[in-house]
Scaffold this motif. Structure first.
Motif, mmCIF file in Angstrom:
data_model
loop_
_atom_site.group_PDB
_atom_site.id
_atom_site.type_symbol
_atom_site.label_atom_id
_atom_site.label_comp_id
_atom_site.label_asym_id
_atom_site.label_seq_id
_atom_site.Cartn_x
_atom_site.Cartn_y
_atom_site.Cartn_z
ATOM 1 N N ASN A 105 0.854 -1.179 0.000
ATOM 2 C CA ASN A 105 0.000 0.000 0.000
ATOM 3 C C ASN A 105 0.890 1.229 0.000
ATOM 4 N N GLN A 146 0.235 4.268 0.176
ATOM 5 C CA GLN A 146 -0.179 5.327 1.079
ATOM 6 C C GLN A 146 0.399 5.106 2.495
ATOM 7 N N GLN A 147 0.794 3.870 2.782
ATOM 8 C CA GLN A 147 1.317 3.558 4.109
ATOM 9 C C GLN A 147 2.829 3.755 4.213
ATOM 10 N N SER A 169 6.900 9.276 3.479
ATOM 11 C CA SER A 169 7.658 10.007 2.474
ATOM 12 C C SER A 169 8.965 10.526 3.047
#
Length: 223
Positions: free
Chosen positions: A217, A219-220, A223
């Motif tokens: 995933n 999004q997990q 960054s």
């Protein structure tokens, strides 16, 4: 993100007809069909009802391109007639990539001995499948739609396309050396986003495949 790769293909016999098979270098063409989820039933229904040959072929092209991920691996010359092993470096060869993790996935993989190096096997197969003259695909899908409109048509389309490919090849000098067919369910086969298997036998008993899939995933990931 989701990635599905082929890592190695092993062929027990490349069907040599030469008097000196050890000196032959057969050319192998490999074709992969991958489909996920359920096909667009509206598009399929419109295609079957269409009577104009030109529009029908255009619709069929769109259905195949939108619902089936097809990869034609470039021709590979192998050195040996028996126990040929084809590898794809230390990373494998990517057959399918998606930004979302599919809940299910069906895969058909064909290994074809190309006995005519002057033509492209897969291009010819695809042209035959999408021909407006071809009735087999339309008739079979029509039966499926009438019997059960809620059926997983994507899987049905994949099987029918692979069947048409095999039927087409049976009229040519090419040999089908291997045919692998597998289905995966996320919760059962890759609940944690990873699966790797080596030496999986195909339906002909002549081919073994090594594959791997990896999912995460995005999004997990920080960054």
């Amino acid at each position: 993100m989701f990635y599905f790769k082929i890592n190695r293909v092993r062929l027990h016999d490349t069907h040599s007809s030469s008097l000196f098979p050890w000196a032959e270098k057969p050319t192998i063409n490999m074709v992969s069909f991958i489909v996920t989820q359920t096909a667009d039933t509206v598009s399929l229904d419109n295609w079957i009802k269409e009577t104009d040959p030109v529009k029908k072929k255009t619709n069929l092209d769109a259905i195949i391109n939108n619902n089936i991920m097809m990869v034609d691996i470039p021709d590979i010359s192998v050195k040996y007639n028996t126990d040929a092993s084809i590898t794809f470096g230390d990373t494998g060869y990517l057959l399918y990539r998606s930004e979302t993790i599919p809940d299910d996935l069906s895969w058909i993989f064909l290994a074809i001995k190309n006995n005519d190096k002057n033509r492209i096997v897969w291009t010819e197969i695809k042209n035959t499948i999408t021909s407006s003259e071809s009735k087999t695909l339309a008739q079979a899908l029509s039966v499926i739609l009438q019997a059960n409109p809620a059926i997983d048509l994507a899987l049905a389309v994949t099987r029918l396309v692979a069947g048409e490919a095999a039927k087409h090849l049976s009229t040519k000098p090419d040999d089908i050396l291997g045919s692998a067919c597998q289905s995966f369910i996320r919760q059962q086969h890759y609940p944690y986003g990873e699966r790797s298997r080596d030496g999986i036998p195909d339906t002909t008993g002549n081919m073994l495949v090594d594959y791997s899939l990896f999912a995460y995933n995005a999004q997990q990931i920080p960054s």
